[in-house]
Design a protein around this motif. Structure first.
Motif, PDB file in Angstrom:
ATOM      1  N   GLU A 159       6.546   0.664  12.602  1.00 52.99           N
ATOM      2  CA  GLU A 159       7.773   0.929  13.345  1.00 52.99           C
ATOM      3  C   GLU A 159       8.969   0.232  12.711  1.00 52.99           C
ATOM      4  O   GLU A 159      10.082   0.748  12.742  1.00 52.99           O
ATOM      5  CB  GLU A 159       7.627   0.415  14.779  1.00 52.99           C
ATOM      6  CG  GLU A 159       7.481   1.514  15.801  1.00 52.99           C
ATOM      7  CD  GLU A 159       7.071   0.942  17.134  1.00 52.99           C
ATOM      8  OE1 GLU A 159       7.763   0.015  17.610  1.00 52.99           O
ATOM      9  OE2 GLU A 159       6.045   1.390  17.679  1.00 52.99           O
ATOM     10  N   GLY A 160       8.722  -0.937  12.178  1.00 50.30           N
ATOM     11  CA  GLY A 160       9.803  -1.718  11.584  1.00 50.30           C
ATOM     12  C   GLY A 160      10.129  -1.309  10.149  1.00 50.30           C
ATOM     13  O   GLY A 160      11.074  -1.800   9.565  1.00 50.30           O
ATOM     14  N   LEU A 161       9.333  -0.410   9.569  1.00 49.08           N
ATOM     15  CA  LEU A 161       9.568   0.019   8.194  1.00 49.08           C
ATOM     16  C   LEU A 161      10.069   1.467   8.203  1.00 49.08           C
ATOM     17  O   LEU A 161       9.866   2.187   9.168  1.00 49.08           O
ATOM     18  CB  LEU A 161       8.262  -0.019   7.384  1.00 49.08           C
ATOM     19  CG  LEU A 161       7.537  -1.345   7.264  1.00 49.08           C
ATOM     20  CD1 LEU A 161       6.210  -1.138   6.557  1.00 49.08           C
ATOM     21  CD2 LEU A 161       8.373  -2.352   6.497  1.00 49.08           C
ATOM     22  N   HIS A 162      10.687   1.863   7.136  1.00 48.73           N
ATOM     23  CA  HIS A 162      11.059   3.275   7.050  1.00 48.73           C
ATOM     24  C   HIS A 162       9.970   4.010   6.297  1.00 48.73           C
ATOM     25  O   HIS A 162       9.769   3.795   5.109  1.00 48.73           O
ATOM     26  CB  HIS A 162      12.394   3.422   6.330  1.00 48.73           C
ATOM     27  CG  HIS A 162      13.508   2.794   7.089  1.00 48.73           C
ATOM     28  ND1 HIS A 162      14.005   3.344   8.229  1.00 48.73           N
ATOM     29  CD2 HIS A 162      14.167   1.632   6.900  1.00 48.73           C
ATOM     30  CE1 HIS A 162      14.963   2.564   8.708  1.00 48.73           C
ATOM     31  NE2 HIS A 162      15.074   1.513   7.914  1.00 48.73           N
ATOM     32  N   VAL A 163       9.238   4.829   7.021  1.00 48.80           N
ATOM     33  CA  VAL A 163       8.136   5.561   6.397  1.00 48.80           C
ATOM     34  C   VAL A 163       8.570   6.996   6.198  1.00 48.80           C
ATOM     35  O   VAL A 163       8.949   7.672   7.144  1.00 48.80           O
ATOM     36  CB  VAL A 163       6.888   5.524   7.298  1.00 48.80           C
ATOM     37  CG1 VAL A 163       5.724   6.175   6.601  1.00 48.80           C
ATOM     38  CG2 VAL A 163       6.547   4.096   7.673  1.00 48.80           C
ATOM     39  N   ASP A 164       8.534   7.455   4.964  1.00 44.20           N
ATOM     40  CA  ASP A 164       8.911   8.865   4.708  1.00 44.20           C
ATOM     41  C   ASP A 164       7.669   9.727   4.641  1.00 44.20           C
ATOM     42  O   ASP A 164       6.659   9.293   4.145  1.00 44.20           O
ATOM     43  CB  ASP A 164       9.688   8.963   3.395  1.00 44.20           C
ATOM     44  CG  ASP A 164      10.985   8.175   3.468  1.00 44.20           C
ATOM     45  OD1 ASP A 164      11.640   8.266   4.518  1.00 44.20           O
ATOM     46  OD2 ASP A 164      11.291   7.451   2.506  1.00 44.20           O
ATOM     47  N   SER A 202       0.835  -1.198   0.000  1.00 42.66           N
ATOM     48  CA  SER A 202       0.000   0.000   0.000  1.00 42.66           C
ATOM     49  C   SER A 202       0.872   1.251   0.000  1.00 42.66           C
ATOM     50  O   SER A 202       0.541   2.246  -0.654  1.00 42.66           O
ATOM     51  CB  SER A 202      -0.909   0.026   1.239  1.00 42.66           C
ATOM     52  OG  SER A 202      -1.627  -1.184   1.341  1.00 42.66           O
ATOM     53  N   LEU A 203       1.986   1.208   0.734  1.00 42.65           N
ATOM     54  CA  LEU A 203       2.873   2.367   0.787  1.00 42.65           C
ATOM     55  C   LEU A 203       3.500   2.635  -0.577  1.00 42.65           C
ATOM     56  O   LEU A 203       3.525   3.764  -1.049  1.00 42.65           O
ATOM     57  CB  LEU A 203       3.981   2.148   1.831  1.00 42.65           C
ATOM     58  CG  LEU A 203       3.537   2.086   3.292  1.00 42.65           C
ATOM     59  CD1 LEU A 203       4.735   1.888   4.208  1.00 42.65           C
ATOM     60  CD2 LEU A 203       2.768   3.332   3.686  1.00 42.65           C
ATOM     61  N   LEU A 217      -1.729   7.261   4.173  1.00 45.71           N
ATOM     62  CA  LEU A 217      -2.315   7.321   2.835  1.00 45.71           C
ATOM     63  C   LEU A 217      -3.229   8.547   2.772  1.00 45.71           C
ATOM     64  O   LEU A 217      -3.818   8.953   3.775  1.00 45.71           O
ATOM     65  CB  LEU A 217      -3.142   6.054   2.554  1.00 45.71           C
ATOM     66  CG  LEU A 217      -2.384   4.724   2.465  1.00 45.71           C
ATOM     67  CD1 LEU A 217      -3.350   3.601   2.089  1.00 45.71           C
ATOM     68  CD2 LEU A 217      -1.242   4.779   1.461  1.00 45.71           C
ATOM     69  N   LYS A 218      -3.363   9.093   1.559  1.00 44.85           N
ATOM     70  CA  LYS A 218      -4.217  10.281   1.403  1.00 44.85           C
ATOM     71  C   LYS A 218      -5.678   9.913   1.227  1.00 44.85           C
ATOM     72  O   LYS A 218      -6.559  10.764   1.379  1.00 44.85           O
ATOM     73  CB  LYS A 218      -3.738  11.100   0.198  1.00 44.85           C
ATOM     74  CG  LYS A 218      -2.363  11.714   0.434  1.00 44.85           C
ATOM     75  CD  LYS A 218      -2.103  12.861  -0.529  1.00 44.85           C
ATOM     76  CE  LYS A 218      -0.833  13.611  -0.157  1.00 44.85           C
ATOM     77  NZ  LYS A 218       0.392  12.769  -0.316  1.00 44.85           N
ATOM     78  N   ARG A 219      -5.951   8.661   0.845  1.00 43.35           N
ATOM     79  CA  ARG A 219      -7.334   8.210   0.644  1.00 43.35           C
ATOM     80  C   ARG A 219      -7.529   6.885   1.371  1.00 43.35           C
ATOM     81  O   ARG A 219      -6.679   6.010   1.314  1.00 43.35           O
ATOM     82  CB  ARG A 219      -7.596   7.951  -0.858  1.00 43.35           C
ATOM     83  CG  ARG A 219      -7.316   9.137  -1.772  1.00 43.35           C
ATOM     84  CD  ARG A 219      -8.519  10.041  -1.922  1.00 43.35           C
ATOM     85  NE  ARG A 219      -9.681   9.347  -2.438  1.00 43.35           N
ATOM     86  CZ  ARG A 219      -9.959   9.221  -3.748  1.00 43.35           C
ATOM     87  NH1 ARG A 219      -9.135   9.717  -4.657  1.00 43.35           N
ATOM     88  NH2 ARG A 219     -11.052   8.587  -4.144  1.00 43.35           N
ATOM     89  N   ALA A 263      -4.237   1.363  -1.027  1.00 45.53           N
ATOM     90  CA  ALA A 263      -4.436  -0.074  -0.846  1.00 45.53           C
ATOM     91  C   ALA A 263      -5.053  -0.612  -2.137  1.00 45.53           C
ATOM     92  O   ALA A 263      -5.921   0.026  -2.723  1.00 45.53           O
ATOM     93  CB  ALA A 263      -5.351  -0.328   0.339  1.00 45.53           C
ATOM     94  N   LEU A 264      -4.579  -1.777  -2.589  1.00 43.19           N
ATOM     95  CA  LEU A 264      -4.960  -2.266  -3.916  1.00 43.19           C
ATOM     96  C   LEU A 264      -5.709  -3.595  -3.882  1.00 43.19           C
ATOM     97  O   LEU A 264      -5.475  -4.426  -3.007  1.00 43.19           O
ATOM     98  CB  LEU A 264      -3.708  -2.531  -4.766  1.00 43.19           C
ATOM     99  CG  LEU A 264      -2.743  -1.392  -5.052  1.00 43.19           C
ATOM    100  CD1 LEU A 264      -1.615  -1.912  -5.940  1.00 43.19           C
ATOM    101  CD2 LEU A 264      -3.461  -0.228  -5.711  1.00 43.19           C
TER     102      LEU A 264
END
Ligand SMILES: *[C@@H]1O[C@H](CO)[C@@H](O)[C@H](O)[C@H]1NC(C)=O
Ligand SMILES: *[C@@H]1O[C@H](CO)[C@@H](O)[C@H](O)[C@H]1NC(C)=O
Ligand SMILES: *[C@@H]1O[C@H](CO)[C@@H](O)[C@H](O)[C@H]1NC(C)=O
Length: 335
Positions: free
Chosen positions: A330-335, A197-198, A274-276, A203-204
């Motif tokens: 937490e375990g992912l790098h989210v920008d 999804s990121l 997510l924006k939507r 989300a698909l």
């Protein structure tokens, strides 16, 4: 536990499923001596704290894996359902053990229900598709190496059939729920959905998204491993052994991809990631080839475990997403 099963070689102790299984095995079978292959020495203290012995090594250390697989009464692989060399190293050890005149070793292997994915590409659930029933030996015999994880399941079933090892395969659906293991790890499935999804910023799902996946709670998966382990110790002395009757699908229920994507979109939107919130329907041809699973379904029935008294609870994927997406993020790098 039968007296002659005292040692286990565990692969996957630092993982989500393997670590959770480890925690509960320690509780239920405190007399079992467990040795675990651990890749990173930074995890040794956490592993030792559970009362088991870590051995330093990776899957590439084939001789080491063979040696420990020959030595242990039981080998439990919850580390990898796709690494053929790893499985061949384990099976070599079990064969050596048998040929040296020791009692047959027991292998409890972890597969995954993606082995039963159909080949649908449009995201439509085919309700007349083949239903895979773990209590039908012919279904288990018709697993082929070209199916996902099949290239591993088949040599294991063959080993059980040749008769140098007692082989058990636990085949879980997408596992959800908090890890019970020594090293915190989140569900591979939810992590994959969040990551997907990121990357796509939505989300698909594919087409109408009625294609179905299966889910199961980690506590129930662990309970099934314990029941299979107990069964394996009771069957230790068996001369004739039928590996095709020792394949255990672990599922609680099926859920459509549209629902999965809806829960994922809502929980990531709530966290401003997510924006939507609404998931997006896409065409499989617009996605990279490894997304093929997104359009396909698993039609499966889990009967074998129930014969052992296994009774999985209902799982609310929505609740689980809300409760655990933070741990995944937490375990992912989210920008
Ligand atoms: C598997 O092991 C063999 C040696 O036994 C090695 O030659 C081969 O490269 C390995 N394959 C993979 C995919 O690691
Ligand atoms: C699964 O197979 C078992 C054994 O043949 C059978 O008793 C059971 O009815 C089957 N379940 C379904 C849903 O087909
Ligand atoms: C998906 O894409 C293919 C190739 O571009 C096209 O032929 C097909 O009609 C599309 N399907 C849908 C449902 O949009």
């Amino acid at each position: 536990m039968s007296r002659n099963v005292v040692s286990m070689f565990l692969l996957g102790a630092t993982g989500y499923i393997g670590g959770s299984v480890l925690a509960v095995l320690r509780e239920r079978f405190p007399g079992l001596k467990i040795t675990a292959l651990v890749r990173s020495e930074t995890h040794f203290d956490a592993i030792r704290a559970t009362g088991i012995t870590p051995i330093h090594g990776s899957f590439e250390n084939q001789a080491l894996i063979t040696e420990h697989s020959a030595r242990a009464d039981v080998v439990l692989n919850a580390a990898d359902s796709d690494d053929l060399n790893l499985t061949l190293s384990i099976l070599r050890g079990m064969k050596q053990r048998y040929e040296s005149g020791k009692p047959k070793g027991i292998l409890i292997h972890t597969s995954g229900v993606a082995v039963f994915l159909d080949s649908e590409t449009t995201g439509v659930f085919d309700k007349n598709g083949k239903l895979w029933n773990d209590s039908e030996e012919d279904d288990i015999r018709s697993i082929t190496p070209s199916m996902l994880h099949g290239h591993i399941d088949v040599p294991i079933l063959n080993a059980g059939n040749e008769g140098y090892a007692h082989t058990y395969i636990v085949c879980p659906a997408a596992v959800v729920g908090p890890s019970l293991g020594p090293i915190g790890k989140s569900s591979f499935f939810v992590k994959a959905v969040v990551q997907m999804s990121l990357v796509n910023k939505r989300a698909l799902y594919v087409g109408e998204g009625s294609n179905e996946f299966n889910i199961v709670h980690i506590d129930d998966v662990v309970d099934l491993y314990c029941r299979v382990f107990e069964l394996s110790t009771e069957e230790k002395g068996l001369q004739s052994f039928n590996p095709y009757a020792r394949y255990f699908i672990a599922t609680s229920k099926s859920i459509s991809w549209r629902e999965i994507a809806t829960f994922a979109g809502a929980s990531l939107y709530k966290r401003d990631i997510l924006k939507r919130p609404e998931p997006l329907s896409v065409n499989l041809t617009d996605l990279p080839p490894y997304f093929a699973f997104l359009a396909a379904s698993e039609r499966i029935v889990a009967v074998r475990g129930k014969e052992l008294g296994w009774a999985p609870r209902d799982v609310s994927l929505e609740r689980w997403f809300q409760a655990n997406v933070d741990a995944v993020l937490e375990g992912l790098h989210v920008d």
